[in-house]
Design an enzyme around this catalytic site. Structure first.
Site, mmCIF file in Angstrom:
data_model
loop_
_atom_site.group_PDB
_atom_site.id
_atom_site.type_symbol
_atom_site.label_atom_id
_atom_site.label_comp_id
_atom_site.label_asym_id
_atom_site.label_seq_id
_atom_site.Cartn_x
_atom_site.Cartn_y
_atom_site.Cartn_z
ATOM 1 C CB SER A 67 -5.998 -17.284 -3.007
ATOM 2 O OG SER A 67 -6.478 -15.973 -2.745
ATOM 3 C CG HIS A 72 5.966 -3.484 0.726
ATOM 4 N ND1 HIS A 72 5.813 -3.019 -0.570
ATOM 5 C CD2 HIS A 72 6.571 -2.507 1.401
ATOM 6 C CE1 HIS A 72 6.299 -1.790 -0.637
ATOM 7 N NE2 HIS A 72 6.762 -1.453 0.549
ATOM 8 C CB CYS A 87 -9.087 -21.634 -0.966
ATOM 9 S SG CYS A 87 -9.049 -21.165 -2.699
#
Length: 118
Positions: A67, A72, A87
């Protein structure tokens, strides 16, 4: 008809890190997220980071076979927002622990969201 699977195939962790310094160094932030992926047992496919200029933050993403992770930063607030979604046989908690240890925030808010749970 098969029985429902109570085990979620993915885990999405949201980390809000407060009271963090050194949130402008693009290379260090890239290394931190890449190191977190390694700590989790994840496979890095690509990564891209962008620095918004002196006095401003960094945004970036690490694309994983399992994934992704993203960040930020707001250095003027000492704040970093991090998403970890993994996952498979990875350990998203290990990635989060790695980042918390590196960034050494004064306060952490960790939100866990199981994904794909039936």
């Amino acid at each position: 008809m098969s029985a429902p699977d109570d085990h979620a195939p993915g885990l999405h962790l949201i980390l809000d890190l407060y009271g963090v310094s050194e949130l402008e160094d693009e290379a260090a932030i890239d290394a931190a997220l890449t190191g977190a992926a390694k700590a989790a047992g994840a496979t890095v496919l690509a990564h891209h980071f962008h620095h918004f200029g002196t006095g401003h933050g960094v945004t970036g993403v690490v694309l994983l076979a399992e994934s992704h992770m993203s960040i930020h930063t707001w250095p003027e607030r000492g704040y970093a927002a991090i998403d970890i979604f993994m996952c498979g046989r990875t350990n998203a908690q290990a990635a989060a622990d790695h980042l918390v240890a590196l960034f050494a925030p004064e306060r952490v808010v960790r939100t866990e969201l199981p994904r794909g749970q039936s």
